[in-house]
Scaffold this active site. Structure first.
Site, PDB file in Angstrom:
ATOM      1  N   GLU A   1       0.822  -1.227   0.000  1.00 46.26           N
ATOM      2  CA  GLU A   1       0.000   0.000   0.000  1.00 46.26           C
ATOM      3  C   GLU A   1       0.852   1.271   0.000  1.00 46.26           C
ATOM      4  OE1 GLU A   1      -3.694   2.190   2.380  1.00 46.26           O
ATOM      5  OE2 GLU A   1      -2.533   0.671   3.423  1.00 46.26           O
TER       6      GLU A   1
ATOM      7  N   LYS B   1      -2.772  -1.947  -2.882  1.00 47.23           N
ATOM      8  CA  LYS B   1      -3.812  -1.052  -2.354  1.00 47.23           C
ATOM      9  C   LYS B   1      -3.376   0.370  -2.670  1.00 47.23           C
ATOM     10  CE  LYS B   1      -6.556   0.202   1.691  1.00 47.23           C
ATOM     11  NZ  LYS B   1      -7.180  -0.260   2.948  1.00 47.23           N
TER      12      LYS B   1
END
EC number: 4.1.2.13
Length: 294
Positions: A176, A213
């Protein structure tokens, strides 16, 4: 790695719920839920209250595998129980929802327009415990604020270096590298980020699956190549501070990108709501995020 869970995350319809606010952001999460800081006098009481909040969400009939593929947990939540089962087991066995664990220890100070992750000193021990608790994958977050090629390269290098350790432990990492939605150079950041991620994906082996993400891109479908990349299980989007409505609208424009929202999922929930009201509000949020994801 559980092949059934892998298949569900890769091809299932739905989204991933992020229930992983940790130490620093817990007071904010509780306050949004209607529990002020005056309601608890120490950290233990605070974590008890946040576990009650998460238990209420997870046990709600509205929180189910028809619309929710996975849920990301904070370490404390993984080590606690819901109705006599560890949270990961409860999610998998009672709800059919795939459990993930946030493993990062927060962000380092900003440098070169980015915030790297703090060093995760106990990663091996955490991954061992995650396996014992039947966790499927992990999540770790860094933040990009400026279109600084050196900074962005450092973020992606660090993310994939840790990701390889996670894969070696038999778990699927969610990488992420969040781009700050308020960055004046957001679009440029995203182009640099995509190029760096592609370099790393191309170096991974066939048995090294990762998830990504990412902030919803300014340029629609910018991440299409990443979504279709053979090493990528799924690309999920964070809400990044957008309201639910705005995040859902932007998400709908991007084919194949699904949600992994936290604030957008819980923003209308309150400790004082009756169970019926709470379940209805949660059902509305789940439905709207699901529709934006499919």
């Amino acid at each position: 790695m559980n092949q059934g869970q892998l298949e569900k995350i890769k091809n299932g319809k739905g989204f991933i719920a992020a229930l992983d606010q940790s130490g620093g952001s817990t007071p904010k999460a509780l306050a949004a839920y209607g529990i002020p800081e005056s309601a608890y006098s120490n950290e233990d009481e605070m974590f008890d209250l946040v576990h009650e909040m998460r238990t209420r969400i997870i046990t709600s009939p509205s929180f189910n595998s028809d619309k929710i593929l996975g849920a990301i947990l904070f370490e404390q939540t993984m080590d606690r129980e819901i109705e006599g089962k560890y949270t990961g087991d409860y999610l998998a066995e009672e709800k059919g929802i795939v459990p993930f664990l946030k493993v990062d220890k927060g962000l380092a100070d900003e440098s070169n327009g980015v915030q790297l992750m703090k060093v995760i000193h106990d990663l091996d021990e955490t991954l061992k415990r995650a396996n014992e608790r039947h966790i499927f994958g992990t999540k770790m977050r860094s933040v990009i604020k400026e279109a600084n090629p050196e900074g962005i390269k450092a973020v992606v290098d660090q993310q994939f270096e840790v990701a390889e350790k996670i894969i070696a432990a038999g778990l699927v990492p969610i990488v992420e590298p969040e781009v700050d939605i308020n960055s004046p150079e957001k679009e440029k950041c995203e182009e640099l980020l995509k190029a760096e991620i592609e370099k790393h994906l191309d170096k991974l082996g066939d048995d090294q699956p990762v998830m990504l993400k990412l902030s919803i891109p300014t340029k629609t479908n910018l991440y299409k190549d990443l979504i279709e990349h053979p090493k990528v299980v799924r690309v999920v989007a964070l809400s990044g501070g957008y309201s639910t409505e705005e995040a859902n609208a932007k998400l709908k424009e991007n084919d194949g990108l699904i949600a992994s929202f936290s604030r957008a999922l819980s923003q209308d929930l309150n400790a004082d709501q009756s169970n019926q009201e709470f379940n209805e509000k949660l059902a509305e949020a789940v439905e709207s995020i699901y529709q934006a994801s499919v």
